[in-house]
Structure formats: structure tokens, C-alpha cells
Scaffold this active site. Structure first.
Site, PDB file in Angstrom:
ATOM      1  N   SER A 138      -3.158   5.985   1.096  1.00 53.66           N
ATOM      2  CA  SER A 138      -2.216   6.962   0.541  1.00 53.66           C
ATOM      3  C   SER A 138      -2.361   6.969  -0.972  1.00 53.66           C
ATOM      4  CB  SER A 138      -0.779   6.584   0.907  1.00 53.66           C
ATOM      5  OG  SER A 138       0.157   7.385   0.207  1.00 53.66           O
ATOM      6  N   TYR A 151       6.291   0.519   2.410  1.00 52.32           N
ATOM      7  CA  TYR A 151       5.189   1.398   2.815  1.00 52.32           C
ATOM      8  C   TYR A 151       4.139   1.475   1.713  1.00 52.32           C
ATOM      9  CZ  TYR A 151       2.651   5.721   3.869  1.00 52.32           C
ATOM     10  OH  TYR A 151       1.664   6.643   4.099  1.00 52.32           O
TER      11      TYR A 151
END
Length: 252
Positions: A138, A151
């Protein structure tokens, strides 16, 4: 990576980026096998894409990973591409106590899962004349989103792991590529019409082009500045990014 004549296994392949990649590779004539926990969703995707295969997998369960790997090696001996895509993104608050069950689930799914899945298949992949591991991280690996601290940390860890893995496999037939998505309009957060979210089809198109160009790290143009996190000025960048996100929060 070569884009045709592969046998490709994709975790988390029933929705969002995973399904988008699965269908894009399927259209190119590759043998694609998707994985997920819910058989009904697996059946839905394979029915919509005749010839695509599916296998049930709980990426958070080491026994399920080992069983899936044995099935894959036995049923698809030409398997040469692993796409570690499965992930979850609960919100949290690092200024308070974080729920331990949620924290463990994020780490197990987003970090342990890809490492375990790759470990279960790595010797098989090394026996292939041309193999690829693709880890889906990400942009938050480089610039964390404070309201998803755990996360973001798992994606930073997977990015680091990918760098080490690429180096250690440098003299083998296995290449390591990394996809670092921006905010894409999928169900990972909340699918909607927020203009900040990149349309899924656009993301898939740009990502497939990056994979075909044999890039080690595929970052779409819209987030290149975030990827180029400016060293010692990182703190100002992270603060500014998160202040803007708090002022214009992600819909829940």
C-alpha cells in the site's frame, strides 16, 4: 513478468483488487486460481469467468495455508505466479488501547499470511523456469494513515520483507514484484463515490502495465510523490497528510 501462459494463484480473489487482477489475467488466457474463505463468493467469481478455478483458504490459519499449498502443487503443477493480495483494514486509534483481537487479526492476515503462503510454495516456485511473487502492499507503507496505524504498519513490514525477499531470490528463477495501491474504490474501506478514491478499472489497467514492464515496484502516477517520501522531512509530510484526512474523513 510475462503476462501470458502462467498459472496464477491469487489470495483474496473474490472482490476488489484481487478480483480485478484475477479477471485481467484471466482475459489474457492465463490459468487463474483464486482463493477466499467463502465458497459462495468463489463460485460467483468463477461462474462469471468460465475456466477460472477456486480454492477455499483461510489466510489467517497456518493449517489452511499448508493444505491449500499441497492441493495447488498436486492439482496445478505448472503454478508459477503467487499474488499475495488478501488483507483487512479495520480502523484503530493509536492514542488509545487497541483491541488485541483486532490487532492480531490484522497482523495475522496482512503480514503473517503472505509470509506463510510464500513459505509454503517457495520451493515449488523455485523449481519453475520462470516464476513471480507479487506482494500487494500500500502507499500507506510509506506514508501511514494514522487512523489505521496497525494496517499501515503491516504494509510497511511487508514492503520491507519484499525488499529482503527480492535480494535473497536474486540468483533464482523467482522474481519479486510489489504493488503499492493508493486509495482504490473497493470494499476494503467503503466503496462509494469519493473523488479521492481511484477507480478500480483505472488502477488495474495501470498496474497491469507496470507488471508487464517488469517493474520491481508498481506505484500509480497519482501517488508517486507520496512514494518519494522526502527523507528527513517525513514527519511534516505525514502530519500534513493526516491533518487533511482528519479534515475530510473517509466515509465509514
Amino acid at each position: 513478468m510475462k503476462m501470458e501462459n502462467n498459472t496464477i494463484f491469487i489470495t483474496g480473489g473474490t472482490s476488489g483488487i484481487g478480483r480485478g487482477l484475477a479477471e485481467a489475467f484471466h482475459k489474457l488466457g492465463n490459468q487463474v486460481i483464486i482463493a477466499g474463505r467463502r465458497k459462495a463468493l468463489l463460485d460467483e467469481v468463477t461462474t462469471a469467468n468460465p475456466g477460472m478455478k477456486a480454492i477455499e483458504l483461510d489466510i489467517g490459519d497456518p493449517a489452511s495455508i499448508e493444505a491449500a499449498a499441497k492441493t495447488l502443487i498436486a492439482d496445478y503443477p505448472q503454478l508459477n505466479v503467487l499474488i499475495n493480495n488478501a488483507g483487512i483494514m479495520p480502523f484503530d486509534d493509536a492514542s488509545q488501547a487497541i483491541d488485541d483481537t483486532t490487532m492480531q487479526a490484522i497482523i495475522t492476515t496482512n503480514l503473517y499470511g503472505p509470509i506463510r503462503m510464500t513459505s509454503a510454495l517457495i520451493e515449488h516456485l523455485k523449481r519453475q523456469p520462470d516464476a513471480t511473487i507479487i506482494n500487494n502492499t500500500s502507499v500507506l507503507a510509506y506514508v501511514p494513515l494514522a487512523v489505521t496505524a496497525v494496517y499501515s504498519a503491516t504494509k510497511a513490514a511487508l514492503h520491507s520483507y519484499s525488499l529482503s525477499q527480492r535480494f535473497m531470490l536474486r540468483d533464482t528463477s523467482v522474481r519479486v514484484q510489489e504493488i503499492a495501491p493508493p486509495w482504490v474504490n473497493t470494499d476494503l474501506i467503503k466503496k462509494g463515490d469519493d473523488p479521492r478514491a481511484m477507480p478500480l478499472d483505472q488502477f488495474i489497467t495501470e498496474t497491469m502495465a507496470g507488471l508487464a514492464a517488469d517493474k520491481e515496484e508498481i506505484v500509480v502516477e497519482s501517488i508517486q510523490a507520496m512514494r518519494d517520501n522526502p527523507g528527513a522531512n517525513e514527519h511534516a509530510l505525514v502530519t500534513g497528510f493526516n491533518a487533511e484526512m482528519i479534515a475530510n474523513p473517509i466515509p465509514m
